[in-house]
Write a protein that holds these residues in place. Structure first.
Motif, PDB file in Angstrom:
ATOM      1  N   VAL A   1       0.833  -1.197   0.000  1.00 17.74           N
ATOM      2  CA  VAL A   1       0.000   0.000   0.000  1.00 17.74           C
ATOM      3  C   VAL A   1       0.872   1.253   0.000  1.00 17.74           C
ATOM      4  N   ALA A   2       0.573   2.145  -0.927  1.00 12.50           N
ATOM      5  CA  ALA A   2       1.289   3.421  -1.006  1.00 12.50           C
ATOM      6  C   ALA A   2       0.658   4.390  -0.009  1.00 12.50           C
ATOM      7  N   ASP A   3       1.384   4.679   1.060  1.00 15.63           N
ATOM      8  CA  ASP A   3       0.940   5.674   2.027  1.00 15.63           C
ATOM      9  C   ASP A   3       0.911   7.030   1.321  1.00 15.63           C
ATOM     10  N   LYS A   4      -0.178   7.754   1.482  1.00 17.07           N
ATOM     11  CA  LYS A   4      -0.351   9.015   0.753  1.00 17.07           C
ATOM     12  C   LYS A   4       0.774  10.006   1.043  1.00 17.07           C
ATOM     13  N   GLY A   5       1.122  10.192   2.309  1.00 14.27           N
ATOM     14  CA  GLY A   5       2.171  11.145   2.668  1.00 14.27           C
ATOM     15  C   GLY A   5       3.522  10.758   2.094  1.00 14.27           C
ATOM     16  N   THR A   6       3.822   9.474   2.134  1.00 14.24           N
ATOM     17  CA  THR A   6       5.092   8.989   1.594  1.00 14.24           C
ATOM     18  C   THR A   6       5.147   9.181   0.086  1.00 14.24           C
ATOM     19  N   LEU A   7       4.078   8.769  -0.607  1.00 16.79           N
ATOM     20  CA  LEU A   7       4.053   8.912  -2.059  1.00 16.79           C
ATOM     21  C   LEU A   7       4.115  10.386  -2.454  1.00 16.79           C
ATOM     22  N   LYS A   8       3.420  11.225  -1.720  1.00 17.02           N
ATOM     23  CA  LYS A   8       3.454  12.665  -2.009  1.00 17.02           C
ATOM     24  C   LYS A   8       4.883  13.193  -1.905  1.00 17.02           C
ATOM     25  N   ALA A   9       5.617  12.787  -0.877  1.00 14.15           N
ATOM     26  CA  ALA A   9       7.006  13.230  -0.711  1.00 14.15           C
ATOM     27  C   ALA A   9       7.885  12.743  -1.855  1.00 14.15           C
ATOM     28  N   LEU A  10       7.679  11.511  -2.291  1.00 12.39           N
ATOM     29  CA  LEU A  10       8.464  10.962  -3.403  1.00 12.39           C
ATOM     30  C   LEU A  10       8.178  11.707  -4.704  1.00 12.39           C
ATOM     31  N   ILE A  11       6.909  12.012  -4.948  1.00  6.39           N
ATOM     32  CA  ILE A  11       6.533  12.759  -6.155  1.00  6.39           C
ATOM     33  C   ILE A  11       7.118  14.172  -6.080  1.00  6.39           C
ATOM     34  N   LYS A  12       6.966  14.792  -4.942  1.00  7.83           N
ATOM     35  CA  LYS A  12       7.471  16.162  -4.746  1.00  7.83           C
ATOM     36  C   LYS A  12       8.966  16.216  -5.020  1.00  7.83           C
ATOM     37  N   ASP A  13       9.719  15.245  -4.502  1.00  9.78           N
ATOM     38  CA  ASP A  13      11.160  15.191  -4.734  1.00  9.78           C
ATOM     39  C   ASP A  13      11.479  15.050  -6.219  1.00  9.78           C
ATOM     40  N   ALA A  14      10.741  14.157  -6.898  1.00  2.00           N
ATOM     41  CA  ALA A  14      10.988  13.919  -8.329  1.00  2.00           C
ATOM     42  C   ALA A  14      10.649  15.155  -9.159  1.00  2.00           C
ATOM     43  N   VAL A  15       9.578  15.845  -8.797  1.00  4.42           N
ATOM     44  CA  VAL A  15       9.182  17.054  -9.516  1.00  4.42           C
ATOM     45  C   VAL A  15      10.242  18.149  -9.345  1.00  4.42           C
ATOM     46  N   ALA A  16      10.836  18.216  -8.143  1.00  3.24           N
ATOM     47  CA  ALA A  16      11.807  19.270  -7.847  1.00  3.24           C
ATOM     48  C   ALA A  16      13.163  19.047  -8.504  1.00  3.24           C
ATOM     49  N   GLU A  17      13.461  17.818  -8.951  1.00  3.19           N
ATOM     50  CA  GLU A  17      14.772  17.529  -9.554  1.00  3.19           C
ATOM     51  C   GLU A  17      14.979  18.264 -10.853  1.00  3.19           C
TER      52      GLU A  17
END
Length: 178
Positions: free
Chosen positions: A162-178
């Protein structure tokens, strides 16, 4: 963990190859992030969505992409669906979301999507082609599995289970910021 670990036999890919219709292999919720220097080649795939549209990953350059492996009868998939949908809307224009349905016929998949309000498209992967192809990059190993691909199309992170919403959000945010 470097991508060389992909050579480890993936139980989910083995199950897909066997075609014996077992239930899901549960993930443990573990998250693996790959530093840019550890990321392998960009994911290459061309596959059909349930609506018949062919999507080629070559068109993903410059976009963060989230791939979620699921099927309708998978209890953890049902649990995470609302969070994935919310994040797909929150990151609209910054990240694109695709489901990879590994088991269902179109009517079953569409019923799931209606029931959970999922508006992003899903690939039809009942034959396991996408699942098996992904083992070249990082083994999914469980259903659900969620992969975050960076703007170059490389696997930046993997969540098994299960993808925890907060965790997935942080991973997406990091990828977007790269």
């Amino acid at each position: 963990m470097p991508l060389a670990a992909c050579s480890v036999e993936d139980p989910l890919a083995k199950q897909a190859s066997a075609g014996d219709n077992k239930n899901y292999i549960a993930g443990d919720g573990s998250v693996t992030e790959y530093e840019p220097a550890q990321r392998g080649e960009p994911v290459q795939l061309a596959a059909k969505l349930f609506d018949g549209t062919t999507v080629d990953s070559a068109g993903w350059a410059g976009k963060v992409t989230v791939l979620n492996f699921w099927y309708a009868a998978c209890a953890p998939c049902r649990l995470e669906a609302p969070a994935l949908q919310e994040l797909s809307q929150e990151y609209k224009g910054q990240a694109q979301f695709y489901g990879v349905n590994i088991r269902d016929e179109i009517r079953t998949a569409e019923a799931f999507e209606r029931n959970f309000g999922v508006t992003y498209p899903s690939f039809a992967d009942k034959n396991g082609g996408i699942l098996l192809a992904m083992t070249r990059y990082v083994p999914p190993q469980a259903v659900p599995t969620t992969l975050v691909l960076d703007k170059q199309g490389r696997v930046a992170a993997r969540i098994l289970g299960v993808a925890d919403k907060g965790t997935l959000k942080a991973l997406i945010k990091d990828a977007v910021a790269e």
